[in-house]
Design a protein around this motif. Structure first.
Motif, PDB file in Angstrom:
ATOM      1  N   TYR A  83      -3.210  -0.961 -12.437  1.00 56.72           N
ATOM      2  CA  TYR A  83      -3.918  -2.150 -11.987  1.00 56.72           C
ATOM      3  C   TYR A  83      -3.127  -3.374 -12.416  1.00 56.72           C
ATOM      4  O   TYR A  83      -2.431  -3.363 -13.431  1.00 56.72           O
TER       5      TYR A  83
ATOM      6  N   TYR B 167       1.037  -7.589  -6.759  1.00 55.34           N
ATOM      7  CA  TYR B 167       0.441  -6.424  -6.123  1.00 55.34           C
ATOM      8  C   TYR B 167       1.382  -5.243  -6.314  1.00 55.34           C
ATOM      9  O   TYR B 167       2.600  -5.383  -6.178  1.00 55.34           O
TER      10      TYR B 167
ATOM     11  N   SER C 253      -4.470   0.890  -7.820  1.00 51.73           N
ATOM     12  CA  SER C 253      -3.773   1.919  -7.051  1.00 51.73           C
ATOM     13  C   SER C 253      -3.835   3.215  -7.850  1.00 51.73           C
ATOM     14  O   SER C 253      -3.356   3.272  -8.987  1.00 51.73           O
TER      15      SER C 253
ATOM     16  N   HIS D 172      -5.957  -5.666  -8.615  1.00 51.12           N
ATOM     17  CA  HIS D 172      -5.599  -4.732  -7.552  1.00 51.12           C
ATOM     18  C   HIS D 172      -5.396  -3.362  -8.169  1.00 51.12           C
ATOM     19  O   HIS D 172      -4.676  -3.212  -9.157  1.00 51.12           O
TER      20      HIS D 172
ATOM     21  N   SER E  44      -9.765   1.006   0.815  1.00 53.89           N
ATOM     22  CA  SER E  44      -9.200   2.285   0.378  1.00 53.89           C
ATOM     23  C   SER E  44      -9.697   3.396   1.286  1.00 53.89           C
ATOM     24  O   SER E  44     -10.899   3.476   1.584  1.00 53.89           O
TER      25      SER E  44
ATOM     26  N   ALA F 213       1.692  -0.652  -5.993  1.00 52.13           N
ATOM     27  CA  ALA F 213       1.089   0.598  -5.511  1.00 52.13           C
ATOM     28  C   ALA F 213       2.042   1.744  -5.793  1.00 52.13           C
ATOM     29  O   ALA F 213       3.256   1.564  -5.880  1.00 52.13           O
TER      30      ALA F 213
ATOM     31  N   THR G 213     -10.821   2.222  -5.189  1.00 54.16           N
ATOM     32  CA  THR G 213      -9.884   3.187  -4.640  1.00 54.16           C
ATOM     33  C   THR G 213     -10.529   4.556  -4.692  1.00 54.16           C
ATOM     34  O   THR G 213     -11.172   4.916  -5.691  1.00 54.16           O
TER      35      THR G 213
ATOM     36  N   ALA H  76      -4.421  -0.918   3.314  1.00 52.79           N
ATOM     37  CA  ALA H  76      -4.547   0.449   2.821  1.00 52.79           C
ATOM     38  C   ALA H  76      -3.903   1.392   3.834  1.00 52.79           C
ATOM     39  O   ALA H  76      -4.154   1.281   5.043  1.00 52.79           O
TER      40      ALA H  76
ATOM     41  N   ALA I 266       0.853  -1.188   0.000  1.00 53.53           N
ATOM     42  CA  ALA I 266       0.000   0.000   0.000  1.00 53.53           C
ATOM     43  C   ALA I 266       0.886   1.235   0.000  1.00 53.53           C
ATOM     44  O   ALA I 266       2.038   1.185   0.440  1.00 53.53           O
TER      45      ALA I 266
ATOM     46  N   ASP J  26      -2.830   7.223  -8.169  1.00 57.65           N
ATOM     47  CA  ASP J  26      -1.768   8.087  -7.652  1.00 57.65           C
ATOM     48  C   ASP J  26      -2.349   9.300  -6.941  1.00 57.65           C
ATOM     49  O   ASP J  26      -3.561   9.562  -7.010  1.00 57.65           O
TER      50      ASP J  26
END
Length: 395
Positions: free
Chosen positions: A357, A392, A347, A345, A239, A394, A293, A194, A139, A349
């Motif tokens: 993803y 995963y 994320s 998954h 999230s 992020a 998210t 998260a 995360a 910015d």
């Protein structure tokens, strides 16, 4: 806790000093030995009363009381420059060497820092001493420099823990720092993590044999608060809202259909069902939402789902993956892009423009303004013979 003790000590010192000075003047006027001793006793008693009042005035948090979130999120300095990626190896299919009859089924794969534009591996992230297995979840805070990774050790003493990592301006990672109180064999299996916008709180979803829960950990102290409910399925995604109070998560029902709910983390108690509510407007949408998210301004969510037309006998044949923008003030979700089928998954910015993803071993970067995508598959830095599970990532 140290800050509270310092405040208490300073308050007591100031008050007691004032009382001592006042008592000193009174003693000089009276010039009585007995009265001097009596005034001293009164000063001590008054100091004790003030100390008790000071303790009562300072709010003390207990494990059953959610910590008040800070209101200053970490800000991005521009478009994201780095991605932290982690993956969990599940099986080693290479032939066993001649000198042994078996080999590890779960070889360690180190997380890596990637260039956010090209996917090139910049730096590996070190494995702390004593961590014998692997990383899995990751995360990020909005600044693209502060990250949290989850780690797991192998059976028979399987445990889960969380580590902080900070990147410098060249993307070089710090040594992972263990979050206090996060090493446990009773956490359940973390499904998602998260990091709050101000990087002071870590949320994770987990499940046990008969329950599932959302837990919030104070990153500095390890103090935690958990909300749970009977297990009807798994909690897959989490999230934080920009306010640091609300937490969105996806919840699987008994029929396998996913819903998006919002947890009020300031609410006391431990009943997840009572402390959360569904996102309005999604019940009529034919999309099974897996991952969500929050947008940085808090007005919407970006979600990944699978479109499943109801009533269609060919639902499987016409199903497709979607990246959606879900407005929280009302209105229908908007499709931003098509994606592969299955859980991914997400994320987003800190600027809210760029989304990554993951699916399988690939990372897709999506510019939400232009719709342009870039796909890359980073090579893991562990043993090259390991077959790995989903990636995963992020930023």
């Amino acid at each position: 806790m140290v800050d509270i003790e310092n405040q208490l000590s300073a308050a007591i010192d100031d008050r007691v000093a004032g009382l001592v000075a006042a008592t000193d003047l009174a003693e000089r006027a009276r010039r009585g030995g007995r009265r001097r001793r009596r005034a001293h006793s009164l000063a001590v008693a008054a100091g004790a009363v003030i100390a008790i009042g000071a303790v009562a005035a300072i709010p003390m948090l207990t494990p059953s009381t959610p910590a008040a979130p800070a209101s200053r999120p970490l800000r991005p300095t521009g478009p994201p420059r780095f991605v932290v990626a982690a993956t969990t190896p599940v099986v080693n299919e290479a032939p066993a060497p001649s000198w042994t009859s078996a080999q590890p089924l779960h070889p360690a794969v180190r997380p890596v820092v990637l260039d956010a534009l090209t996917g090139r591996v910049l730096h590996p992230i070190s494995v702390p001493p004593g961590l014998s297995w692997s990383w899995s979840l990751v995360a990020a805070a909005p600044d693209d420099r502060t990250f949290v990774l989850s780690a797991r050790t192998a059976a028979p003493q399987t445990s889960f823990s969380f580590y902080r990592v900070h990147l410098d301006e060249d993307g070089r990672p710090s040594a992972p720092t263990l979050i206090p109180g996060s090493v446990s064999t009773r956490l359940g299996v973390p499904r998602s993590i998260a990091l709050s916008p101000d990087a002071t709180q870590l949320a994770y979803s987990s499940d046990a044999a008969d329950s599932r829960q959302i837990t919030i950990i104070d990153v500095a102290t390890g103090r935690r608060h958990a909300w749970s409910e009977p297990r009807n399925g798994l909690l897959w995604s989490a999230s934080w809202a920009p306010d640091g109070h609300r937490l969105a998560f996806t919840s699987e029902g008994q029929n396998g259909v996913m819903t998006v709910r919002i947890l009020d983390t300031t609410r006391p108690g431990s009943d997840l069902t009572a402390a959360s509510s569904p996102v309005p407007g999604l019940s009529s949408v034919h999309t099974n939402v897996w991952s969500v998210t929050y947008c940085p301004d808090g007005t919407c969510m970006i979600a990944n789902g699978v479109y499943l037309p109801t009533g269609s006998v060919a639902a499987v044949q016409v199903a497709y993956g979607q990246i959606l923008r879900i407005p929280l003030a009302g209105g229908s979700p908007v499709e931003l892009a098509r994606s592969g089928l299955g859980r991914m998954h997400l994320s987003l910015d800190g600027t809210g423009r760029y989304l990554i993803y993951t699916q399988g071993q690939s990372i897709t970067r999506l510019d939400l303004n232009t719709g342009q995508t870039r796909k890359f598959t980073p090579a893991p830095s562990g043993t090259p013979r390991a077959k790995t599970d989903a990636l995963y990532a992020a930023w």
